[in-house]
Design a protein around this motif. Sequence first.
Motif, PDB file in Angstrom:
ATOM      1  N   UNK A 127      -1.246   1.542  -4.213  1.00 30.78           N
ATOM      2  CA  UNK A 127      -0.122   1.197  -3.341  1.00 30.78           C
ATOM      3  C   UNK A 127      -0.212   1.883  -1.974  1.00 30.78           C
ATOM      4  N   UNK A 128      -0.382   3.216  -1.915  1.00 29.71           N
ATOM      5  CA  UNK A 128      -0.485   3.836  -0.588  1.00 29.71           C
ATOM      6  C   UNK A 128      -1.745   3.428   0.163  1.00 29.71           C
ATOM      7  N   UNK A 164       9.100   3.386   7.275  1.00 30.96           N
ATOM      8  CA  UNK A 164       7.908   3.208   6.444  1.00 30.96           C
ATOM      9  C   UNK A 164       7.864   1.844   5.767  1.00 30.96           C
ATOM     10  N   UNK A 165       8.853   1.565   4.935  1.00 28.22           N
ATOM     11  CA  UNK A 165       8.817   0.329   4.156  1.00 28.22           C
ATOM     12  C   UNK A 165       8.850  -0.920   5.010  1.00 28.22           C
ATOM     13  N   UNK A 166       9.719  -0.943   6.005  1.00 32.16           N
ATOM     14  CA  UNK A 166       9.896  -2.142   6.825  1.00 32.16           C
ATOM     15  C   UNK A 166       8.627  -2.568   7.569  1.00 32.16           C
ATOM     16  N   UNK A 224       9.502   1.666  -2.785  1.00 29.48           N
ATOM     17  CA  UNK A 224      10.553   0.803  -3.312  1.00 29.48           C
ATOM     18  C   UNK A 224      10.309  -0.688  -3.089  1.00 29.48           C
ATOM     19  N   UNK A 225       9.543  -1.066  -2.064  1.00 32.27           N
ATOM     20  CA  UNK A 225       9.400  -2.481  -1.705  1.00 32.27           C
ATOM     21  C   UNK A 225       8.177  -3.157  -2.320  1.00 32.27           C
ATOM     22  N   UNK A 226       7.456  -2.458  -3.177  1.00 36.58           N
ATOM     23  CA  UNK A 226       6.282  -3.046  -3.855  1.00 36.58           C
ATOM     24  C   UNK A 226       5.210  -3.522  -2.881  1.00 36.58           C
ATOM     25  N   UNK A 227       5.012  -2.764  -1.810  1.00 38.68           N
ATOM     26  CA  UNK A 227       3.996  -3.137  -0.830  1.00 38.68           C
ATOM     27  C   UNK A 227       2.671  -2.449  -1.166  1.00 38.68           C
ATOM     28  N   UNK A 228       1.570  -3.057  -0.739  1.00 34.33           N
ATOM     29  CA  UNK A 228       0.269  -2.409  -0.868  1.00 34.33           C
ATOM     30  C   UNK A 228      -0.760  -3.151  -1.690  1.00 34.33           C
ATOM     31  N   UNK A 236      10.208   7.624  -1.903  1.00 32.72           N
ATOM     32  CA  UNK A 236      10.919   6.518  -2.543  1.00 32.72           C
ATOM     33  C   UNK A 236      11.047   5.331  -1.589  1.00 32.72           C
ATOM     34  N   UNK A 237      11.282   5.596  -0.312  1.00 29.89           N
ATOM     35  CA  UNK A 237      11.333   4.513   0.675  1.00 29.89           C
ATOM     36  C   UNK A 237       9.997   3.799   0.771  1.00 29.89           C
ATOM     37  N   UNK A 238       8.930   4.554   0.586  1.00 28.96           N
ATOM     38  CA  UNK A 238       7.586   3.979   0.674  1.00 28.96           C
ATOM     39  C   UNK A 238       7.295   3.064  -0.520  1.00 28.96           C
TER      40      UNK A 238
END
Length: 493
Positions: A397-398, A57-59, A234-238, A230-232
């Motif tokens: 974020x999502x 997800x995050x990557x 954690x990287x501050x994406x969105x 949490x994986x989604x």
Amino acid sequence: MQNEVKEREKFGSHLGFILVSAGCAVGLGNVWKFPYICGENGGAAFVLIYLVFLAMLGFPILCAEFAIGRGSGKGAARAFEVLESKGSKWHYFKWVSVVGSYILMAFYTMVAGWMLYYAWLEASGKMAGLDSEKVSAKFASMLGNPGNMTIWTIVAVVLSFGVCALGLQNGIEKVTKVMMSLLIILIIVLAVHSVVLPNASSGIKFYMVPNLDTIRSRGLGPVIFDAMTHAFFTLSVGIGAMEIFGSYLKKDRTIGGEAVNIVVLDTFVALMAGFIIIPACFAYGVQPDAGPSLLFKTLPNVFNHMAGGRIWGTAFFVFMSFAALSTVIAVFENIISFYIDLKGYSRKKVVGWNIVFMTLLSLPAVFGFNKLAGFQPLGPGSSIMDLEDFLVSYNLLPLGSMIFVLFCTKKNGWGWKGFHAEINIGKGMRYPDGIRFYMSYILPAVIVVIYLKGYYDTFTKLGTGYLIGWMVFACVLLMAIFGIANYRKKDSR
């Protein structure tokens, strides 16, 4: 247009990009939440599940943000316009980035101020010798004092915008490199100190030894979903905070390789934070908790029982201040670039009026704990900060992440061909073409599930009426996004 792209600042070094981007990813929620949910969900077994979802997800979302930034040479204000297909409406989504950044900073600057304030309290000795009741009273006193909170919020705002005013290389890169280097040193020193405390082995076992009984008692489904969410997040994406740094990135290395470095460093900090917090709590017979009670009530009490506790307490809150400020600086840069790219304003002009605006924007969160404490927007016990956090964490974020992914895969957006070509420019890890189906269909579907589950968990406890109303609202937002994402004039090719 070509001249604008040539004149855009670039990072002065590869290390600078890694540390600045990691600084954005390493946030307060990651540091104080990860150790708790890890222990709560079976320790090392949860870590393995979490790492799988971080890769799934995050990557790829992080790669999408970086690629859009580097491919367009612009922040979110102009990136969609530069890359979108003719006749599409993707550029409407630029407002998700700037609105999300402002709402996030409306409460995050306040919390950064809390960290700075507690670093000062520990350093000045004002926490020394307090019993657990007085430590809790100190936190309550802070929340009840809007003047004090406003002052420390302004300190966080001025410090962070001041760094941004100096520019990319001379300000953000130089300062964040120092902060992140010190953060890594501090976190290692603090972790080593915690694991050698008396009885710390029980905490290490709780944190890192797989506990299948815990997984069975909670149920595999909830454990997997906790790891996924949490994986989604954690990287501050969105919201484009990573996308802007992609626009400053040179083309000598592949984006996949760069994203791996960010993920590894972010995970390292989260894991090490667990080695600081969990063994220390167990060493002094206190149960680790999540959120403010852990940081501002439990841990200061733990430090007061340690030899040299004032030093360790100061070091911990300096570390937390660096984690907070690195994120604030990154998101402020996203806000600044929005006006530079969209309106052509000077950096110092944007910084000047945003210091005032951001200070005013932070006041509702500050007053939500005192003067406006009676306003409980998400039900009994909630605050204005909870509402702002909900708008960002469970909406922007999502939904923003899904927009970036769809833009990179849909033909009327940038499309897979353009995205895949950009992400593999340079030396380093190649992004596989075989992941196209997953990113086009499965990943967006998973994001939708996470999004709707977040709404369900938030409102189901408030009753059926609340739940149905808010779930309908969530579905309306999804339909609006898919409608804009699929729009294309019939005569456009």
